[in-house]
Motif scaffolding. Structure first.
Motif, PDB file in Angstrom:
ATOM      1  N   ASP A  64       0.833  -1.217   0.000  1.00 27.23           N
ATOM      2  CA  ASP A  64       0.000   0.000   0.000  1.00 27.23           C
ATOM      3  C   ASP A  64       0.862   1.259   0.000  1.00 27.23           C
ATOM      4  N   VAL A  65       1.796   1.342  -0.933  1.00 27.20           N
ATOM      5  CA  VAL A  65       2.709   2.484  -1.001  1.00 27.20           C
ATOM      6  C   VAL A  65       1.941   3.762  -1.332  1.00 27.20           C
ATOM      7  N   LYS A  66       2.201   4.807  -0.573  1.00 24.25           N
ATOM      8  CA  LYS A  66       1.596   6.114  -0.818  1.00 24.25           C
ATOM      9  C   LYS A  66       2.519   6.937  -1.706  1.00 24.25           C
ATOM     10  N   PRO A  67       1.970   7.869  -2.484  1.00 18.33           N
ATOM     11  CA  PRO A  67       2.807   8.670  -3.406  1.00 18.33           C
ATOM     12  C   PRO A  67       3.984   9.352  -2.704  1.00 18.33           C
ATOM     13  N   GLU A  68       3.763   9.846  -1.490  1.00 21.67           N
ATOM     14  CA  GLU A  68       4.840  10.547  -0.790  1.00 21.67           C
ATOM     15  C   GLU A  68       5.927   9.595  -0.308  1.00 21.67           C
ATOM     16  N   GLU A  69       5.655   8.284  -0.314  1.00 20.55           N
ATOM     17  CA  GLU A  69       6.649   7.290   0.086  1.00 20.55           C
ATOM     18  C   GLU A  69       7.444   6.763  -1.106  1.00 20.55           C
ATOM     19  N   ASP A  70       7.124   7.253  -2.289  1.00 16.68           N
ATOM     20  CA  ASP A  70       7.713   6.694  -3.508  1.00 16.68           C
ATOM     21  C   ASP A  70       8.442   7.767  -4.320  1.00 16.68           C
ATOM     22  N   LYS A  71       9.198   8.597  -3.613  1.00 15.83           N
ATOM     23  CA  LYS A  71       9.893   9.679  -4.304  1.00 15.83           C
ATOM     24  C   LYS A  71      11.370   9.397  -4.543  1.00 15.83           C
ATOM     25  N   THR A  72      11.949   8.487  -3.771  1.00 11.37           N
ATOM     26  CA  THR A  72      13.376   8.189  -3.924  1.00 11.37           C
ATOM     27  C   THR A  72      13.612   7.350  -5.169  1.00 11.37           C
ATOM     28  N   LEU A  73      14.559   7.774  -5.991  1.00  9.10           N
ATOM     29  CA  LEU A  73      14.978   6.997  -7.165  1.00  9.10           C
ATOM     30  C   LEU A  73      16.373   6.461  -6.890  1.00  9.10           C
ATOM     31  N   TYR A  74      16.474   5.150  -6.812  1.00  8.52           N
ATOM     32  CA  TYR A  74      17.736   4.497  -6.478  1.00  8.52           C
ATOM     33  C   TYR A  74      18.558   4.221  -7.731  1.00  8.52           C
ATOM     34  N   PRO A  75      19.879   4.255  -7.608  1.00 11.81           N
ATOM     35  CA  PRO A  75      20.716   3.737  -8.693  1.00 11.81           C
ATOM     36  C   PRO A  75      20.689   2.205  -8.636  1.00 11.81           C
ATOM     37  N   VAL A  76      19.912   1.600  -9.511  1.00  9.60           N
ATOM     38  CA  VAL A  76      19.686   0.152  -9.492  1.00  9.60           C
ATOM     39  C   VAL A  76      20.587  -0.510 -10.534  1.00  9.60           C
ATOM     40  N   PHE A  77      21.463  -1.392 -10.071  1.00  7.65           N
ATOM     41  CA  PHE A  77      22.339  -2.127 -10.982  1.00  7.65           C
ATOM     42  C   PHE A  77      21.543  -3.301 -11.558  1.00  7.65           C
ATOM     43  N   LEU A  78      21.164  -3.190 -12.830  1.00  5.59           N
ATOM     44  CA  LEU A  78      20.245  -4.161 -13.419  1.00  5.59           C
ATOM     45  C   LEU A  78      20.895  -5.516 -13.672  1.00  5.59           C
ATOM     46  N   SER A  79      22.178  -5.538 -13.988  1.00  5.84           N
ATOM     47  CA  SER A  79      22.921  -6.791 -14.169  1.00  5.84           C
ATOM     48  C   SER A  79      22.101  -7.800 -14.970  1.00  5.84           C
ATOM     49  N   LEU A  80      21.993  -7.556 -16.250  1.00 10.83           N
ATOM     50  CA  LEU A  80      21.146  -8.345 -17.146  1.00 10.83           C
ATOM     51  C   LEU A  80      21.857  -9.622 -17.585  1.00 10.83           C
ATOM     52  N   LYS A  81      21.231 -10.768 -17.262  1.00 13.52           N
ATOM     53  CA  LYS A  81      21.774 -12.064 -17.688  1.00 13.52           C
ATOM     54  C   LYS A  81      21.006 -12.561 -18.902  1.00 13.52           C
ATOM     55  N   THR A  82      21.720 -12.891 -19.972  1.00 18.16           N
ATOM     56  CA  THR A  82      21.142 -13.509 -21.161  1.00 18.16           C
ATOM     57  C   THR A  82      22.042 -14.668 -21.582  1.00 18.16           C
ATOM     58  N   SER A  83      21.699 -15.297 -22.679  1.00 15.09           N
ATOM     59  CA  SER A  83      22.539 -16.395 -23.173  1.00 15.09           C
ATOM     60  C   SER A  83      23.898 -15.897 -23.655  1.00 15.09           C
ATOM     61  N   GLU A  84      24.033 -14.576 -23.808  1.00 19.95           N
ATOM     62  CA  GLU A  84      25.310 -13.980 -24.208  1.00 19.95           C
ATOM     63  C   GLU A  84      26.225 -13.722 -23.015  1.00 19.95           C
ATOM     64  N   GLY A  85      25.679 -13.833 -21.795  1.00 20.45           N
ATOM     65  CA  GLY A  85      26.470 -13.545 -20.594  1.00 20.45           C
ATOM     66  C   GLY A  85      25.764 -12.520 -19.724  1.00 20.45           C
ATOM     67  N   ILE A  86      26.556 -11.781 -18.928  1.00 17.00           N
ATOM     68  CA  ILE A  86      25.995 -10.805 -17.988  1.00 17.00           C
ATOM     69  C   ILE A  86      26.483  -9.404 -18.354  1.00 17.00           C
ATOM     70  N   ASP A  87      25.549  -8.479 -18.485  1.00 17.02           N
ATOM     71  CA  ASP A  87      25.867  -7.076 -18.761  1.00 17.02           C
ATOM     72  C   ASP A  87      25.706  -6.295 -17.455  1.00 17.02           C
TER      73      ASP A  87
END
Length: 876
Positions: A487-510
Motif C-alpha cells: 500500500d505504497v503512498k505517493p509521498e513514500e515513492d519519491k526516492t529513485l535508487y541507482p539500481v544495478f540491473l545486471s542483465l543475464k542472457t545467453s550472451e552472458g551478464i551485462d
C-alpha cells in the motif's frame, strides 16, 4: 556485536536535540580499579580520569547509571557540589576552582555499583558446577552501558586510553583488554592484577572478566589466542581458537595492517544478551556461539560459530581500530563485520560456498525487514540512549552487509578491499562517518561512490523493478518503492535508487546497465527468449515479471541456465511479491512446483521458507487449506528425500549434510509417515540411553516432532534433556521443542517457565517462544502470556535493553486477523512503548501484510491446491 590524538576525521554537525555530553573537557586517560563482590553482588571502584580542558569552565559532566559516588576530587580538591540527571544518565561535578582552557585536570572518584543480572555494564553470570550455583563477573558495554560500570564519557568519539586494575580472590582469573603487567597480593586471599595501558579506544569496547576460568591456546598466530570457559568446558574452545588464528592471519594480509594488540582472548559467558561482543582484545561470547564439540555438532552450529568468530575478529580493525563517530553510523561497524565474516569464510572454506547461502540468509533478512513501513535507513539518526539498541537489527547488519556486497561487485573486489585498507590506515585510532569510507573507495576506483551510496544509506526501503516486455527484444523497466503491505503512498515513492540491473542472457551478464530514473527501456542482445534481471542476486531490490515470464524462468532453472543465487533469488522474489500482492501467489506455487527436482540445499531452503511464510499467513484459516499446503510440501520433497535419505555418514559433504537435515525437518513438520515414525523411534532409543540414535544434524527436528505429537510423558522427557543435557546444543534444541506441543495444558506449563529465571535464563526466553510461534495454539498462548505477565516481563527485560522488543515481536507477529491486530494495538495503546516502539510497529506491519495476503489469495490458493491434486479435505 554480533558489534593518537583521536578526533573525528572531518567536521560533523551534531543535531541540536542529540543527547551528548558537553565538550568543555576531553578525557584522555582512565586509571580504573574495580573489585567485584559476589556475596552481595556489588563492586567497589576507584578511578582517576585525566582531561584536557578545552574551554574555561567550572564543571565536568559524565555519564553514570546505577552507581553511588562516595568521594570526588578535582586536582586534589574535594568536590561537594554533585548533581544528578537520572533521565539523561548524567552526573555533574562542580569544581571549587575554575579550570582554564589549555590546562589539564584530574578527576578522582570513589564509588560503588551493582553487579547486576541485566547482562549490561559490569554484571554477574551464573552457572552450576557440582550442583552448586557459581558466578563470574563480566561486562557488556555496547552501546551505552559502560556508565553502569564506571562514570565515563560514554560516547564512541570520546576515545581515551585505559589502565585497568582488578582486585579478586587469588584463585580467580582476571582478564581485560590488554595483557597483564603485574600481579600483587593485597591480602592473604586477595590479589590485584594490573594490565598494560590500552591504545586509544572507545568506552563501549572496554572489558573485564573475573571468574574461575580455564583456557585452551593456539600459538600458530603472531600473538597468543586463548579461548576461556568455566572448568570442564575449555576443551570445547579448540575449534574457535584454531579459527581465530587463521582469521587474524587472513585479516592482517587483507587489510595490510597488523592486529594491533599483544594478545587475543575469547571468553564463553553463560549469560549473554547478544551472540558476541567485539571488545578490543577480550571478545565475549554466548557459550553456544564459541564452544563446540566438532565430533558431535551439527553443520549449522559449526557454520554459525565460524561466522561469529570471524565477525568479531573483523571488528578488531573495523570498529575498534577505526570507530564510527556516533551511533547513527552503527552500520559501518556491523554491516562491514558481517560482510567480512562471509568474505573470510568463503576464502578459508571455499567448499562451503557461503556466498550461495548469503542470498537466502543475510540478503533476505535485509529485504524482509526493509519492506516494512516501520523500517529505518541504514544510516539512522539516533538522539537518546534508549533508541540505540533498537537499531541493532537486520538493517544495520544484513542490509549494511548486502550494500557492501553490492559495492564490491560494482567496484571489483580488489579495489574494494584496497579502498577499505586505505580507509583503515588513514583513520586508525580515530573516528569516522560513512562518507569517509565512500571517499576512500572513490579514490581507489575512480567512481563517484559518495553520490551513489548516499542514496542507499540515507533513505528507507528499496525498490521493486517491474519488467514489461515490449516486443522486438525490448524491455521497459520501472522502479517503485516496495512495501510488504502493498500500500505504497505517493509521498513514500519519491526516492529513485541507482539500481544495478545486471542483465543475464545467453550472451552472458551485462553489468553496465543502471536504472537511476523512474523507468527506462533496454534492448536484449540476443534473439532467444532467455533473460533475467539482477544476475546472481547482487542487487538490493525485488524484480517483478509478467506471469508467463515466471513460467519461462522456472524452465530456465530446470535447464541449468540459472545459478544457485539466481534460483534462490527468484523464489525469494516470487514469495515476497506474492505476499504483497504484486503478483498472484499462483506464480509462486507454479515456480516451486516446477523445481521439485532441485538438488541444491540453498534453493530448497528458500523454497521451503516461502511455503512456510504462506503457511504462517494462512495459520488461522481452515484446517483443510493448511493440510493442502502440507500435501504440497510432501509432494515437492518426496523424490529428493527418497533419493538421499536421512542417514548420515562421515563421507557426507557439507552440502549433503545441509540438504539431508533440511528435507528431513520439512518432511517431519508435514507429517511424512516414515519420517515421523523414524523420529519417534530414534527419540525412544535416545532417552533409553542410546545417544548415537539421534544424529546432531536432525536432533532439533526429532525433538520438535515428538513434541508436536507428544503428551505429558514426552514433555517430561524433553524437560529432563533440557535440565541435564550432554551439550549446550542439545539443551537449546530441547528448550526450543517445548514450544511445539499442541496440548493447551502442556503449553500453559511451558509459558509458566518463561519467567522462572532459575529454569530459563533471560537470555534464552525467546527460544521456547519461537517454538510456540510456529502453530495456532502456541500463538494464542503467547499472547495470553504477554497480557497476563506484562508488568513482570517489563521488569525482567527493561526497555533500555534490546530483548524486550524481541519478546514483543515474537508474542504478537504470529497473528493474521484484523481483530487480532486490533487487540495488539489496543493493549499497547495504553503503554509507554519507549525503547521498543520500533519493534512493535514492525510487528504490526507484519500482521498487516499477512492479513492482506490471506484475505486476497486464500481462495486462489485453495483452488490451485485442488486443481493440482493436493488433498484439502482430510487430514494426512
Amino acid at each position: 556485536m554480533c558489534r593518537h590524538s583521536g578526533v573525528a576525521s572531518s567536521a560533523q554537525t551534531v543535531p541540536s536535540d542529540r543527547e551528548v555530553l558537553p565538550t568543555n573537557v576531553k578525557p584522555t586517560h582512565y586509571d580504573l580499579t574495580l573489585e567485584p563482590k559476589f556475596d552481595g553482588f556489588t563492586f567497589d571502584g576507584e578511578e582517576t580520569i585525566d582531561f584536557d580542558v578545552k574551554e574555561d569552565t567550572d564543571f565536568i559532566t559524565l555519564n553514570t547509571l546505577e552507581i553511588k559516588i562516595h568521594e570526588a576530587t578535582i586536582n586534589g580538591t574535594k568536590i561537594t557540589d554533585i548533581s544528578y540527571d537520572d533521565a539523561k544518565q548524567r552526573v555533574t561535578f562542580k569544581s571549587p576552582n575554575e579550570l582554564k582552557a589549555g590546562s589539564e585536570a584530574k578527576l578522582y572518584l570513589k564509588f560503588t555499583g551493582e553487579l547486576n543480572d541485566k547482562m549490561a555494564g559490569f554484571y554477574r553470570s551464573s552457572y552450576t558446577e557440582d550442583g552448586k550455583t557459581k558466578y563470574l563477573a563480566t561486562t557488556q558495554m555496547e552501546p551505552t552501558d559502560c556508565r553502569r560500570a564506571f562514570p565515563s564519557y560514554d560516547e564512541p568519539a570520546a576515545k581515551a586510553k585505559f589502565t585497568i586494575h582488578l582486585i579478586a580472590d587469588k584463585e580467580l582469573v582476571c582478564l581485560s583488554n590488554m595483557d597483564v603487567k603485574e600481579t600483587m597480593d593485597v591480602s592473604d586471599s586477595k590479589k590485584k592484577v594490573s594490565f598494560n595501558t590500552t591504545p586509544l579506544m572507545s568506552t563501549y569496547l572496554v572489558a573485564f572478566v573475573v571468574g574461575d576460568l580455564k583456557y585452551v591456546e593456539d600459538l600458530s598466530f603472531r600473538v597468543p589466542i586463548r579461548v576461556y570457559a568455566t572448568p570442564g568446558s575449555e576443551h570445547l574452545g579448540k575449534y574457535a581458537a584454531d579459527i581465530g588464528a587463521k582469521t587474524l592471519k587472513f585479516f592482517e594480509s587483507k587489510f595490510d595492517i597488523p592486529y594491533p594488540l599483544p594478545k587475543c582472548d575469547m571468553v564463553a559467558i553463560h549469560d549473554f544478551s547478544a551472540g558476541a561482543m567485539e571488545n578490543f582484545g577480550l571478545i565475549t561470547y554466548r557459550t553456544v556461539d564459541l564452544l563446540i564439540d566438532t565430533a558431535n555438532t551439527n553443520v549449522h552450529t559449526k557454520t554459525r560459530v565460524t561466522e561469529v568468530v570471524m565477525h568479531e575478529l573483523a571488528h578488531q580493525w573495523f570498529g575498534n581500530l577505526v570507530t564510527m563517530d556516533f551511533w547513527d553510523g552503527l552500520w559501518l561497524n556491523e554491516g562491514f563485520a558481517t560482510w567480512m565474516s562471509w568474505f573470510a569464510c568463503d576464502s578459508l572454506y571455499p567448499e562451503w560456498k557461503v556466498w550461495e547461502s548469503y542470498v537466502s540468509d543475510s540478503l533476505q533478512q535485509a529485504l524482509s525487514l526493509d519492506s516494512l513501513r516501520a523500517s529505518h535507513p541504514i544510516e539512522v539518526p539516533v538522539k537518546r540512549a534508549d533508541e540505540i539498541n533498537q537499531i541493532f537489527d537486520a538493517i544495520s547488519y544484513s542490509k549494511g552487509s548486502s550494500l557492501l556486497k553490492m559495492i564490491s561487485k560494482w567496484l571489483g573486489e580488489d579495489d574494494f578491499i584496497k579502498g577499505v585498507s586505505n580507509y583503515l590506515k588513514k583513520h586508525k585510532w580515530g573516528n569516522t562517518k560513512t562518507s569517509d569510507l565512500w571517499e576512500s573507495l572513490s579514490e581507489v576506483s575512480g567512481k563517484d561512490v559518495v553520490k551513489v551510496m548516499d542514496i542507499w544509506t540515507k533513505n528507507i526501503g528499496y525498490p521493486v523493478v517491474q519488467v514489461e516486455e515490449l516486443g522486438s527484444g525490448k524491455l521497459k523497466v520501472t522502479q517503485n518503492r516496495f512495501l510488504a503491505t502493498g500500500d505504497v503512498k505517493p509521498e513514500e515513492d519519491k526516492t529513485l535508487y541507482p539500481v544495478f540491473l545486471s542483465l543475464k542472457t545467453s550472451e552472458g551478464i551485462d553489468d553496465s546497465l543502471v536504472l537511476d530514473s523512474r523507468s527506462t527501456t533496454i534492448e536484449l542482445p540476443t534473439s532467444d527468449d532467455f533473460y533475467k534481471i539482477n544476475a546472481n542476486q547482487f542487487g538490493i531490490y525485488r524484480t517483478a515479471y509478467l506471469t508467463e515470464r515466471w513460467s519461462k524462468l522456472g524452465r530456465a532453472g530446470v535447464d541449468g541456465k540459472l545459478s544457485v543465487e539466481d534460483r534462490t533469488g527468484l523464489v525469494a522474489d516470487a514469495g515476497s511479491l506474492a505476499s504483497s500482492g504484486f503478483i498472484s501467489t499462483v506464480a509462486l506455487l507454479n515456480l516451486v512446483k516446477s523445481w521439485s527436482g532441485e538438488s541444491n540445499h540453498v534453493v530448497w531452503d528458500e523454497i521451503l521458507t516461502r511455503i512456510a511464510a504462506l503457511k504462517a499467513a494462512l495459520m488461522f484459516e481452515s484446517e483443510e487449506l493448511n493440510n493442502g499446503l502440507k500435501a504440497l510440501t510432501l509432494d515437492l520433497i518426496s523424490n529428493k528425500l527418497e533419493a538421499i535419505g536421512w542417514e548420515f555418514s562421515d563421507d557426507d559433504s557439507y552440502d549433503d549434510q545441509q540438504l539431508k537435515s533440511l528435507l528431513f525437518g520439512s518432511a517431519a513438520a508435514s507429517d511424512h509417515k516414515e519420517v515421523v515414525a523414524f523420529a519417534k523411534d530414534a527419540f525412544a532409543k535416545f532417552v533409553a540411553g542410546d545417544k548415537k540414535a539421534v544424529n546432531p544434524n536432525i536432533r532439533a527436528a526429532i525433538f520438535n516432532t515428538v513434541a508436536r505429537t507428544g503428551d505429558s510423558e514426552t514433555y517430561d522427557q524433553l524437560y529432563k534433556i533440557y535440565t541435564n543435557p550432554e551439550s549446550i546444543e542439545e539443551k537449546l534444541d530441547a528448550l526450543r521443542s517445548l514450544g511445539r506441543f499442541s496440548d493447551p495444558e502442556i503449553l500453559n506449563k511451558v509459558a509458566g517457565l518463561l519467567l522462572q529465571t532459575d529454569i530459563i535464563k533471560p537470555q534464552d526466553i525467546y527460544i521456547p517462544m519461537q517454538g510456540m510461534r510456529t502453530h495456532k495454539t502456541g500463538v494464542e498462548k503467547l499472547w495470553d502470556w504477554l497480557l497476563v505477565n506484562w508488568d513482570a516481563i517489563y521488569k525482567l527485560l527493561p526497555p533500555g535493553l534490546s530483548m524486550l522488543g524481541s519478546v514483543v515481536i515474537i508474542s504478537t507477529s504470529g497473528f493474521t486477523k484484523p481483530e487480532q491486530k486490533k487487540a495488539v494495538e489496543e493493549f499497547f495503546g495504553t503503554k509507554d512503548t519507549k525503547g521498543y516502539d520500533q519493534g512493535l510497529a514492525q510487528s504490526l506491519d507484519i500482521i498487516s501484510s499477512k492479513i492482506s495476503w490471506s484475505s486476497r489469495d486464500s481462495d486462489v490458493i485453495a483452488k490451485w491446491l485442488s486443481e493440482n491434486g493436493y488433498d484439502t479435505k482430510s487430514k494426512l
